[in-house]
Design an enzyme around this catalytic site. Structure first.
Site, mmCIF file in Angstrom:
data_model
loop_
_atom_site.group_PDB
_atom_site.id
_atom_site.type_symbol
_atom_site.label_atom_id
_atom_site.label_comp_id
_atom_site.label_asym_id
_atom_site.label_seq_id
_atom_site.Cartn_x
_atom_site.Cartn_y
_atom_site.Cartn_z
ATOM 1 N N ASP A 36 -0.042 -2.822 -13.122
ATOM 2 C CA ASP A 36 -0.970 -1.725 -13.417
ATOM 3 C C ASP A 36 -1.029 -1.407 -14.916
ATOM 4 O O ASP A 36 -0.859 -0.237 -15.325
ATOM 5 C CB ASP A 36 -0.535 -0.437 -12.665
ATOM 6 C CG ASP A 36 -0.258 -0.674 -11.192
ATOM 7 O OD1 ASP A 36 -0.974 -1.472 -10.573
ATOM 8 O OD2 ASP A 36 0.682 -0.031 -10.658
ATOM 9 N N GLU A 60 -9.175 1.942 -5.614
ATOM 10 C CA GLU A 60 -8.175 2.537 -6.507
ATOM 11 C C GLU A 60 -8.353 1.943 -7.905
ATOM 12 O O GLU A 60 -9.309 1.211 -8.158
ATOM 13 C CB GLU A 60 -6.748 2.260 -5.986
ATOM 14 C CG GLU A 60 -6.398 0.784 -5.917
ATOM 15 C CD GLU A 60 -5.061 0.510 -5.241
ATOM 16 O OE1 GLU A 60 -4.410 1.427 -4.724
ATOM 17 O OE2 GLU A 60 -4.659 -0.680 -5.237
HETATM 18 O O1 FUB Z 1 1.556 0.114 -8.346
HETATM 19 C C1 FUB Z 1 1.360 0.890 -7.192
HETATM 20 C C2 FUB Z 1 -0.063 0.874 -6.783
HETATM 21 O O2 FUB Z 1 -0.481 -0.458 -6.530
HETATM 22 C C3 FUB Z 1 -1.027 1.353 -7.843
HETATM 23 O O3 FUB Z 1 -1.020 2.725 -8.030
HETATM 24 C C4 FUB Z 1 -2.273 0.763 -7.317
HETATM 25 O O4 FUB Z 1 -3.341 0.777 -8.207
HETATM 26 C C5 FUB Z 1 -1.825 -0.633 -6.953
HETATM 27 O O5 FUB Z 1 -1.821 -1.494 -8.066
#
Ligand code: FUB
Length: 339
Positions: free
Chosen positions: A32, A239
């Site tokens: 991320d 997301e």
């Molecule tokens: O790293 C945890 C979660 O996985 C993140 O918040 C999301 O975007 C995904 O990459």
């Protein structure tokens, strides 16, 4: 590994192809990546993946991260510095579990680290921590940002100096529980024919620690101005929001989650609506896809992750590659490195 500085050289990397195949660091797992240029240096604010032993499920409980390490380098392909632990979950008074994807901003002579973590009631909230240095260490505020929820905050500064936070993530990120900014523990994922859940935005207050306005939904629409339904899951928001501005247009990019694309949509205002334009990054190795897009010395770069080092979806490694905007403003989609 804790607290000390470790350096890895990627100096021999020259072409974007070799960048694609090269994790930026391999001594820890990172994911991320939110990249920024602060003080003429590139800083990456990633999640710090660990093998916590938490069983895998659809809510992402196996992403059970407990601290952040910030990485920096003076140029793309340059030596990377890991600045050690920048913020530990045990020093966030309200936190329960799972430190997910962070971002950072600079204002008021202060560096702000924004992070999602579940509170002690197991509800994702967004917190802020401050430091006098871009690499931290960061001191967390005693409470989460009021009226914040869900995951994956990203903070964008517009040309007039105003900061906006974009955020949200469905499934384990709990955004489906927050219609009209009201929490409903039974808030369900949308059915195929229903309109997809929308990402959120709020202007930040001058002290960078609160929302300056009510959280709003962001409209993501197709070329006819129609919102996406849940069944259009190769286009709808899941997301990993990010915002960049190019030639006066606002580019909202995001992950489609269960179909694994990073897509982008373009608008004329930081609040949208944003019209879907296409793919930034095709599916990488591993379930999640999460990125940032940054201009560095007049070139644009895509920071992202895959699971090249581990082969495990919760143990990721960050990477960078060049990103091209075409003359018509479209983005040339990146095909990631697949072993
Ligand atoms: O790293 C945890 C979660 O996985 C993140 O918040 C999301 O975007 C995904 O990459």
């Amino acid at each position: 590994f804790s607290g000390c500085v470790k350096k890895e050289s990627t100096e021999n990397i020259t072409s974007s192809d070799s960048l694609l195949s090269q994790p930026l660091v391999s001594h820890i797992y990172t994911a991320d990546p939110s990249a920024h240029v602060f003080d003429n240096r590139i800083y990456i604010y990633p999640s710090h993946d660990i093998e916590a032993g938490t069983p895998e499920n659809d809510n992402g409980d196996h992403f059970d991260m407990r601290d952040y390490h910030i990485l920096s380098m003076d140029s793309i392909g340059g030596e990377i510095t890991d600045h050690g632990v920048a913020l530990d979950i045990k020093n966030i008074p309200w936190a329960g579990r799972q430190l997910w994807a962070p971002d950072a901003a600079f204002a008021n002579d202060t560096y702000y680290l924004y992070f999602p973590v579940k509170d002690k009631q197991d509800i994702f909230r967004i917190g802020v921590a401050t430091s006098t240095k871009p690499e931290g260490p960061f001191i967390a505020e005693p409470e989460p940002i009021a009226n914040s929820y869900s995951i994956d905050p990203t903070v964008f500064q517009d040309d007039d100096g105003t900061f906006y936070m974009y955020f949200g993530g469905i499934w384990g990120g709990q955004l489906q529980r927050w219609d009209n900014n009201i929490y409903d523990s039974a808030g369900a994922l949308r059915k195929a024919e229903e309109l997809a859940v929308l990402p959120r935005v709020a202007k930040l207050s001058p002290d960078m620690k609160q929302f300056a306005e009510k959280v709003k939904e962001i409209k993501l629409v197709d070329e006819n101005g129609n919102l996406f339904t849940e069944t259009q899951n190769d286009k709808r928001f899941f997301e990993a929001a990010w915002m960049h501005k190019y030639n006066g247009k606002y580019y909202f990019s995001y992950s489609t989650g269960d179909t694994h694309f990073i897509n982008y949509a373009v608008g004329d205002s930081p609040y949208g609506p944003f019209t879907y334009k296409g793919v930034v990054l095709h599916p990488v190795q591993g379930w999640t896809n999460h990125h940032s897009i940054v201009e560095i010395n007049n070139k644009w770069y895509l920071f992202y992750h895959d699971v090249q080092l581990s082969g495990k979806t919760h143990l990721r490694n960050v990477k960078v590659t060049e990103l091209k905007h075409n003359e018509d403003g479209s983005i040339e989609a990146v095909q990631p490195y697949i072993i």
